[in-house]
Design an enzyme around this catalytic site. Structure first.
Site, short mmCIF file in Angstrom:
data_model
loop_
_atom_site.label_atom_id
_atom_site.label_comp_id
_atom_site.label_asym_id
_atom_site.label_seq_id
_atom_site.Cartn_x
_atom_site.Cartn_y
_atom_site.Cartn_z
N ARG A 144 0.61 6.13 7.78
CA ARG A 144 0.70 6.28 6.32
C ARG A 144 0.22 7.66 5.88
O ARG A 144 0.68 8.21 4.89
CB ARG A 144 -0.16 5.22 5.63
CG ARG A 144 0.37 3.80 5.76
CD ARG A 144 -0.37 2.88 4.79
NE ARG A 144 -0.21 1.47 5.10
CZ ARG A 144 0.83 0.72 4.72
NH1 ARG A 144 1.80 1.27 4.03
NH2 ARG A 144 0.89 -0.55 5.04
N LYS B 54 0.82 -1.19 0.00
CA LYS B 54 0.00 0.00 0.00
C LYS B 54 0.86 1.25 0.00
O LYS B 54 0.43 2.33 -0.37
CB LYS B 54 -0.88 0.03 1.27
CG LYS B 54 -1.65 -1.22 1.52
CD LYS B 54 -2.28 -1.20 2.93
CE LYS B 54 -2.84 -2.58 3.22
NZ LYS B 54 -2.99 -2.83 4.65
N VAL C 194 11.54 4.95 8.92
CA VAL C 194 10.77 6.15 8.60
C VAL C 194 9.29 5.84 8.34
O VAL C 194 8.94 4.72 7.94
CB VAL C 194 11.37 6.88 7.37
CG1 VAL C 194 12.73 7.46 7.69
CG2 VAL C 194 11.46 5.95 6.16
N ASP D 16 4.46 2.99 6.63
CA ASP D 16 3.79 2.68 7.89
C ASP D 16 4.73 2.10 8.93
O ASP D 16 5.81 1.58 8.61
CB ASP D 16 2.67 1.66 7.65
CG ASP D 16 3.23 0.26 7.36
OD1 ASP D 16 4.00 0.12 6.39
OD2 ASP D 16 2.93 -0.67 8.13
N GLU E 5 7.76 2.43 -6.02
CA GLU E 5 7.80 1.85 -4.67
C GLU E 5 8.09 2.95 -3.65
O GLU E 5 8.68 3.99 -3.99
CB GLU E 5 8.87 0.73 -4.66
CG GLU E 5 9.10 0.03 -3.34
CD GLU E 5 7.88 -0.62 -2.71
OE1 GLU E 5 6.85 0.07 -2.56
OE2 GLU E 5 7.97 -1.80 -2.32
N ASP E 6 7.67 2.72 -2.42
CA ASP E 6 7.91 3.73 -1.38
C ASP E 6 9.38 3.78 -0.97
O ASP E 6 9.98 4.83 -0.88
CB ASP E 6 7.00 3.50 -0.16
CG ASP E 6 7.02 2.07 0.38
OD1 ASP E 6 7.80 1.22 -0.11
OD2 ASP E 6 6.25 1.79 1.32
N ASP F 264 14.89 -1.01 0.77
CA ASP F 264 15.60 -1.21 2.03
C ASP F 264 16.63 -2.32 1.83
O ASP F 264 17.71 -2.09 1.30
CB ASP F 264 14.55 -1.52 3.10
CG ASP F 264 15.11 -1.63 4.50
OD1 ASP F 264 16.12 -0.99 4.79
OD2 ASP F 264 14.52 -2.38 5.32
N LYS G 162 17.51 3.32 0.96
CA LYS G 162 18.38 3.14 2.15
C LYS G 162 19.53 2.21 1.76
O LYS G 162 19.51 1.04 2.12
CB LYS G 162 17.57 2.44 3.25
CG LYS G 162 16.98 3.31 4.33
CD LYS G 162 16.59 2.44 5.53
CE LYS G 162 15.10 2.42 5.74
NZ LYS G 162 14.69 1.55 6.88
P1 IMP Z 1 12.95 -4.57 1.34
O1 IMP Z 1 12.44 -5.80 0.70
O2 IMP Z 1 13.74 -4.85 2.58
O3 IMP Z 1 13.70 -3.64 0.40
O4 IMP Z 1 11.71 -3.81 1.94
C1 IMP Z 1 10.85 -3.07 1.24
C2 IMP Z 1 9.60 -2.84 2.06
O5 IMP Z 1 9.87 -2.81 3.48
C3 IMP Z 1 9.04 -1.48 1.74
O6 IMP Z 1 8.14 -1.55 0.66
C4 IMP Z 1 8.37 -1.10 3.04
O7 IMP Z 1 7.05 -1.59 3.06
C5 IMP Z 1 9.17 -1.78 4.13
N1 IMP Z 1 10.13 -0.88 4.78
C6 IMP Z 1 11.47 -0.90 4.71
N2 IMP Z 1 12.04 0.09 5.41
C7 IMP Z 1 11.01 0.79 5.93
C8 IMP Z 1 10.94 1.98 6.76
O8 IMP Z 1 11.94 2.62 7.15
N3 IMP Z 1 9.70 2.39 7.09
C9 IMP Z 1 8.56 1.75 6.68
N4 IMP Z 1 8.58 0.66 5.92
C10 IMP Z 1 9.80 0.18 5.55
MG MG Z 2 5.21 -1.67 4.40
#
Ligand code: IMP
Ligand code: MG
Length: 173
Positions: free
Chosen positions: A163, A41, A151, A157, A97-98, A101, A129
């Site tokens: 959100r 979302k 964040v 969220d 994408e938001d 990470d 990040k």
């Molecule tokens: P990844 O697969 O670790 O890159 O994670 C991506 C998803 O983790 C994002 O779409 C977010 O939903 C969540 N996420 C990662 N870091 C944060 C943060 O700092 N705040 C909120 N959601 C995060």
């Molecule tokens: Mg999330």
């Protein structure tokens, strides 16, 4: 107890950056159309604002994936909860994408989408990040590069909360 949140980027700063991203994308895709795939979302707030700043024709679709549950540690396992409504073959796709990470979610998702016959697949993330990266992911359009902090706001969220904050803030723990 209420969480303490300190402002990292104001609504004005985010708006200005999204305007720049929109201009860049409009230039890069001149003479073509853009098919935005927003990841539910978290990316919806960003994707809507970005779409409004793109001057070439835009179509939209949504996908929901999860790798997290409600924990803040990535499991590395990605599940598709909602797939696309329309096929993407022959389309110029931008995944919106938001945040990137660990890269687990996007690395899986980009691989998956690239097998579906799109003309091109690019990635646009509001936040990046890089310190936390476990999987190599090329972010074609980045809003802001941020340090390793959790964040919230502007779609992001913490256990489904915050959100709707119009700014991006760091949750103080
Ligand atoms: P990844 O697969 O670790 O890159 O994670 C991506 C998803 O983790 C994002 O779409 C977010 O939903 C969540 N996420 C990662 N870091 C944060 C943060 O700092 N705040 C909120 N959601 C995060
Ligand atoms: Mg999330």
């Amino acid at each position: 107890m209420a969480d303490r949140i300190s402002v990292l980027y104001t609504e004005e700063e985010i708006t200005a950056r999204i305007r720049e991203l929109g201009e860049q994308i409009s230039k890069d895709y001149e003479g073509r159309s853009v098919h935005i795939i927003a990841i539910l979302k978290g990316a919806t707030f960003f994707a809507c604002e970005l779409a409004k700043r793109i001057t070439v024709p835009v179509t939209l679709d949504f996908m929901s994936v999860s790798s997290y549950g409600d924990s803040t540690v990535s499991s590395g396992i990605v599940k598709i909860n909602k797939d696309l409504d329309e096929p993407i073959d022959g389309k110029d796709v931008i995944v919106v994408e938001d945040i990137v990470d660990t890269g687990n979610t996007l690395s899986y998702l980009l691989d998956n989408l690239e097998k579906r016959g799109a003309s091109s697949v690019k990635l646009c993330a509001l936040l990046n990040k890089p310190e936390r990266r476990l999987k190599d992911v090329n972010v074609d359009y980045t809003g802001f590069i941020i340090p390793d902090a959790f964040v919230v706001g502007y779609g992001l969220d913490y256990a489904q909360k915050y959100r709707n904050l119009p700014y991006i803030g760091i949750v103080e723990t």
